[in-house]
Enzyme design. Structure first.
Site, mmCIF file in Angstrom:
data_model
loop_
_atom_site.group_PDB
_atom_site.id
_atom_site.type_symbol
_atom_site.label_atom_id
_atom_site.label_comp_id
_atom_site.label_asym_id
_atom_site.label_seq_id
_atom_site.Cartn_x
_atom_site.Cartn_y
_atom_site.Cartn_z
ATOM 1 N N ASP A 162 -50.844 -17.297 -5.511
ATOM 2 C CA ASP A 162 -52.117 -17.114 -5.328
ATOM 3 C C ASP A 162 -52.207 -15.291 -5.005
ATOM 4 O OD1 ASP A 162 -55.068 -16.647 -4.754
ATOM 5 O OD2 ASP A 162 -54.882 -18.636 -3.491
ATOM 6 N N ASP A 168 -62.902 -20.351 -7.841
ATOM 7 C CA ASP A 168 -63.004 -20.962 -6.709
ATOM 8 C C ASP A 168 -64.350 -21.694 -6.425
ATOM 9 O OD1 ASP A 168 -60.520 -20.232 -5.363
ATOM 10 O OD2 ASP A 168 -61.354 -18.701 -4.072
HETATM 11 C C1 GLA Z 1 -57.855 -18.616 -2.748
HETATM 12 C C2 GLA Z 1 -57.682 -19.758 -3.827
HETATM 13 C C3 GLA Z 1 -58.288 -20.804 -2.938
HETATM 14 C C4 GLA Z 1 -57.307 -21.447 -1.938
HETATM 15 C C5 GLA Z 1 -57.555 -20.069 -1.041
HETATM 16 C C6 GLA Z 1 -56.387 -20.295 0.223
HETATM 17 O O1 GLA Z 1 -59.125 -18.159 -2.226
HETATM 18 O O2 GLA Z 1 -58.546 -19.516 -4.902
HETATM 19 O O3 GLA Z 1 -58.018 -22.040 -4.149
HETATM 20 O O4 GLA Z 1 -56.037 -21.699 -2.474
HETATM 21 O O5 GLA Z 1 -57.128 -19.047 -1.558
HETATM 22 O O6 GLA Z 1 -56.434 -19.343 1.176
#
Ligand code: GLA
Length: 754
Positions: free
Chosen positions: A492, A562
Site C-alpha cells: 500500500d 477503496d
Molecule cells: C488503504 C487501502 C485499503 C486498506 C487501508 C488500510 O486505504 O486502500 O484497502 O488496506 O489502506 O489502512
C-alpha cells in the site's frame, strides 16, 4: 547515470512464446503475426510493422528525425520517400516547429512541446538534435541523435511487438562532455498525428472515485494530463486514446498510449498551429532537474503506443493482451508460460475488522473464508508495531505481540491447514512520526530542513532515493517473507509527496529525487521477487493511486479503488478496462450498506458477486455475520467463477453496454477463442418506464460454430434457444426484455462451443 536500474528485457525466445498467446487472444490471423523492421538506406527511412499497424520515420534533409506514419498496417512493398520537412508558416512558425519531430530538442526557436530541454554548465540552453547513427535490435532500432555542436547524445529505442503492433519507445540521454548538464524536461517519446478532427479519451478521478473516462474534442492548445505528486495518482492516469472523429467503441481508427512510470509524469496532447496533433509524455517537467555529470546517462521510462481500427474496444483488447504477454511479471510457477496464472480468489480482512486484527478473530474469518472456496487469505492493516489506528506503527515491521502473542505462524499454519495460502498488508514506503523508526531516523523522510513536515493520514514518506532507506526496506521485507510463509503482499501507499527535499545531495542535484525514488522502488520490488520467486504482490495506493505499466512489471494485480460499492464499481471497472486488463483488476464483495468506504446502498449478494466477478474476485465482507443463505450463494458463485475465470480475466473484452452517463443498463462479454468460451455479465440499475433490457448482440464468436448457453446467475426468457450458432448469438442476439427487470439486478451466463 551509469549503473542505473534497467528495466528487465525479456529473452527473444520467451517473446515468441508470449506472442503465440497473443495471437490466440487478439489477432485472428497468424499471417499478421510477423514483426518486420527495416531501414531503407537510400531514402533514410525506418519502418516497423507489427500486428495490424505500421510506424515509420526518417532522416530529413536537415538531419532531423521526422515522423512519417503511424496507423494501419501497410503493404510490405510500400515505400516511403525521404522525409521532407514541413514548410514554415510566415516568419512566426518555422519549419522546425511545423515538422513532426520524433524527439525535438528545445532550441532553434521551438515553440511546440519539446521532448528534451537542457541547460549546459555555461548557461547555453540551445539544443538541436540530428541523426548520428543507428543499430538494429531484436525488435526494432536504436537510433542515436546528437546535438549539432555539443556532446549530448540521445539514443531513441524502438521495439515493435509482432502480434499486437504495440511499439515501446524510450530515450537514453547521455552527457559525453566534460561538464555537467541539467536535464529540465525529458520525454520518453513524442507521438504525432496529421492534421484532423480527433476525440481524446483520458482517465481521471479522486480517492474512492477513480477511472472516469473523459471524452472531448482535441482542440487547439494543449491538454495536459499529469501527476506532480511523486507517484502515479488517483486524479489522472498515464494513458490516452485518440480517435479519429467522434468516439466509437467498435469502429474507427484509435491511436493509444500508456506511459510506464510510477513517479510524477506528464502527457501533453497538443493541437498545433497547423492542426497537427502531438502527444509528448515522460517525466513531469514541473520541479524537474536531473544533473548529468560527465559520462552519465539518464534512461527514460517506456511510452507504449498502439493502433486499432476497431474503435476503443479494439484498442483496449490489444493493450490487455500485450499487458498479459509482456508487462505482467511471472512467478516461479509461470516463469515460462505465455500468461500469468489467473489470480487466486482472495479474502481480505480490512472492511471486516479494520485495525482490530488478532489471532482468534483472523482464524475465525479464515475458517469462514475456506468454507466459501476462497484460495488466499489476506490479513490487512493493523498486525505490526504499535498499530491501533492510523496514528502509529508505520515503519515498525515487527509483529504486534498483544494481537499475535506467538507471531504470525499459528495463523499462517491455520490458513494452510484450511487449504488457502496467506497474504499480508504492508506499506513499506511510509512512516508514522509515532514509530521507533522515525524516532531513530528522523532524517529518512522527504523533507526540507527547518521546514514543517506536512502529514497526511498522520504519516510521512520515506525517501527511497537514499540507498540506506532503500536497503532498509528491502531488508525488512526480505526478513518478513523469509521468516513467514507469505505467498502475497498487498503493498500500500497511502499519501502523496510534500516537501520533496533530499538534503544528502548538493542543492543543485536534489531534484534527482523524482527519478531515483521510483527507480529504487522498482529495484526493491525486483530484488524481492528475485529472492522470493514464488511471491506475488498487489499495488495499492489508497485504492487506484498507483496503477501504470511501470509498477505492473513488478506487481501481479492492483487495487482499483477503496470504493467497493458494486454499482459504483461498474462504472469504475468500465473506465479501468480502457487501459488495464481485468486480470489485474481486483474486486471484492463487501457488506452493504457499510460505513467505511462509501458503500451506501443495499444490494443483493448475487448483484455484488457478479459486479466483482468481472475482474479478479475477492471477498472483503464480515463473513462471520453472513447468513447461511448468503454463504451458500457466494460459495456457488465462487465455484462457477473458478470454472470460467481464465475467459473472464484473460479473454478479449467487449464492453457491450457501458454503464457510463447514467445508463439504466450495462453488459460486458469476454471471449477466449482458443477455449471456445464466452462469458456475459449484465446489470440493471433501475428499470424505468417499463423499458426492458435491450437485446444483447454478442461479439467475437465464431459465426459458424455452435455454442450452448448455460446460466451462472439468472434465467432465460421463454423461447431463448440453449444451443445456437455464433451467427445467431451475434446477429439475432438474446432478448431479456420480459425476464430481466427491476432495481440493481444482475445476471451472468456462459457460452461454450460444442
Ligand atoms: C488503504 C487501502 C485499503 C486498506 C487501508 C488500510 O486505504 O486502500 O484497502 O488496506 O489502506 O489502512
Amino acid at each position: 547515470m551509469m549503473g542505473r536500474f534497467q528495466f528487465p528485457r525479456r529473452e527473444p525466445l520467451q517473446m515468441k512464446a508470449f506472442s503465440f498467446a497473443l495471437a490466440l487472444l487478439v489477432v485472428p490471423t497468424l499471417a499478421l503475426a510477423q514483426n518486420a523492421s527495416r531501414f531503407d538506406s537510400g531514402a533514410k527511412v525506418f519502418r516497423l510493422d507489427g500486428g495490424a499497424s505500421s510506424y515509420a520515420f526518417g532522416v530529413n534533409g536537415r538531419g532531423e528525425l521526422q515522423q512519417l506514419y503511424w496507423g494501419g498496417r501497410l503493404d510490405a512493398n510500400d515505400k516511403f520517400p525521404q522525409a521532407r520537412p514541413k514548410p514554415g508558416w510566415a516568419s512566426f512558425d518555422t519549419s522546425y516547429n511545423n515538422t513532426p519531430q520524433e524527439y525535438a530538442g528545445w532550441g532553434a526557436g521551438l515553440f511546440v512541446e519539446p521532448a528534451l530541454k537542457v541547460t549546459f554548465a555555461d548557461g547555453n540552453r540551445d539544443l538541436v538534435l540530428h541523426y548520428e547513427s543507428h543499430t538494429s535490435t531484436a525488435n526494432g532500432f536504436d537510433v542515436v541523435l546528437k546535438d549539432i555542436a555539443r556532446p549530448i547524445f540521445v539514443t531513441l529505442h524502438y521495439a515493435m511487438d509482432a502480434e499486437s503492433g504495440i511499439l515501446g519507445r524510450s530515450a537514453t540521454i547521455e552527457n559525453r562532455g566534460a561538464n555537467s548538464v541539467t536535464v529540465e524536461q525529458a520525454a520518453a517519446a513524442a507521438w504525432a498525428l496529421p492534421a484532423g478532427q480527433y476525440t481524446l479519451n483520458y482517465l481521471t478521478g479522486r480517492w474512492a472515485g477513480e477511472w472516469t473516462l473523459n471524452q472531448e474534442e482535441v482542440r487547439h492548445g494543449a491538454r495536459v494530463i499529469e501527476s506532480r505528486r511523486g507517484s502515479t495518482g488517483h486524479q489522472s492516469n498515464p494513458w490516452f486514446a485518440i480517435q479519429e472523429g467522434p468516439s466509437n467503441e467498435n469502429h474507427g481508427s484509435v491511436w493509444f498510449g500508456a506511459l510506464a512510470w510510477s513517479g510524477s509524469w506528464r502527457i501533453t496532447v497538443e493541437k498545433d498551429q497547423l492542426d497537427a496533433v502531438r502527444v509528448t509524455g515522460g517525466y513531469n517537467p514541473f520541479d524537474f532537474g536531473y544533473v548529468l555529470k560527465a559520462g552519465e546517462k539518464l534512461e527514460t521510462p517506456v511510452f507504449y503506443g498502439g493502433y486499432s481500427r476497431e474503435g476503443l474496444g479494439g484498442a483496449s483488447r490489444i493493450l490487455h493482451a500485450y499487458e498479459i504477454a509482456h508487462i505482467l511479471p511471472r512467478t516461479a510457477a509461470t516463469a515460462n508460460q505465455t500468461a500469468p496464472k489467473p489470480r487466486p480468489v482472495i479474502y481480505n480482512s480490512w472492511e471486516a475488522t479494520e485495525f482490530r486484527v488478532n489471532e482468534a478473530g483472523q482464524m475465525a474469518l479464515a475458517e469462514k473464508a475456506a468454507a466459501l472456496g476462497i484460495d488466499r487469505f489476506v490479513m490487512d492493516d493493523g498486525w505490526f508495531g504499535q498499530r491501533k489506528d492510523d496514528h502509529a506503527g508505520l515503519g515498525d515491521w515487527y509483529v504486534n505481540k498483544e494481537k499475535f502473542p506467538n507471531g504470525l505462524k499459528p495463523l499462517i499454519d491455520k490458513v494452510h491447514t484450511l487449504g488457502m495460502d496467506f497474504g499480508l498488508w504492508v506499506e513499506p514506503e511510509m512512516v508514522n512520526p509515532d514509530s521507533d523508526l522515525f524516532r531513530a531516523h528522523p532524517d529518512w523522510v522527504l523533507h526540507f530542513p527547518g521546514r514543517p513536515e506536512t502529514e497526511q493520514r498522520n504519516q510521512l514518506v520515506l525517501n527511497l532515493a537514499r540507498t540506506d532507506v532503500r536497503d532498509y526496506i528491502l531488508g525488512f521485507l526480505d526478513k518478513l517473507v523469509s521468516e513467514n510463509d507469505i505467498a502475497f503482499l498487498k503493498w500500500d501507499y497511502n499519501r502523496n509527496w510534500s516537501e520533496p527535499g533530499w538534503d544528502q545531495l548538493p542543492a543543485a542535484e536534489q531534484k534527482k529525487v523524482y527519478v531515483s525514488f521510483t527507480d529504487n522502488l522498482y529495484w526493491i520490488l525486483s530484488e524481492l521477487r528475485k529472492k522470493h520467486p514464488k511471491l506475488e504482490i498487489e499495488s495499492c495506493s489508497g485504492g487506484g493511486g498507483r496503477v501504470d505499466l511501470g509498477i505492473l512489471r513488478y506487481t501481479d494485480e492492483v487495487w482499483p479503488s477503496d470504493n467497493t460499492d458494486p454499482f459504483d464499481r461498474l462504472t469504475q471497472q468500465d473506465g479501468f478496462t480502457y487501459a488495464y486488463t481485468p486480470q489485474v483488476m481486483m474486486a471484492w464483495v463487501t457488506d452493504s450498506p457499510h460505513d467505511l468506504e462509501h458503500q451506501i446502498r443495499v444490494t443483493s449478494i448475487p448483484y455484488r458477486m457478479l459486479s466483482s466477478m468481472q475482474g479478479s474476485l475477492g471477498i472483503g465482507a464480515d463473513i462471520a455475520k453472513w447468513t447461511p443463505e448468503d454463504a451458500a450463494t457466494a460459495k456457488r458463485l465462487i465455484a462457477a467463477y473458478h470454472q470460467v475465470q481464465p475467459t473472464i480475466v484473460q479473454g478479449a473484452l467487449y464492453r457491450l453496454i457501458s454503464p457510463r452517463d447514467g445508463s439504466e443498463f450495462s453488459a460486458t462479454q469476454t471471449v477466449r477463442a482458443d477455449k471456445g468460451q464466452s462469458v456475459v455479465f449484465a446489470f440493471i440499475h433501475s428499470t424505468q418506464e417499463g423499458r426492458g433490457f435491450p437485446t444483447l448482440k454478442l461479439q467475437g464468436l465464431d459465426p459458424a460454430a455452435e455454442y450452448s448457453l448455460s446460466w451462472i446467475e439468472g434465467k432465460a426468457q421463454p423461447g431463448t434457444p440453449t444451443v445456437a450458432s455464433g451467427a445467431w448469438w451475434m446477429n439475432h442476439g438474446i432478448d431479456f426484455s420480459d425476464s430481466f427487470r427491476g432495481d440493481f439486478q444482475a445476471m451472468a451466463f456462459r457460452l461454450d462451443k460444442k
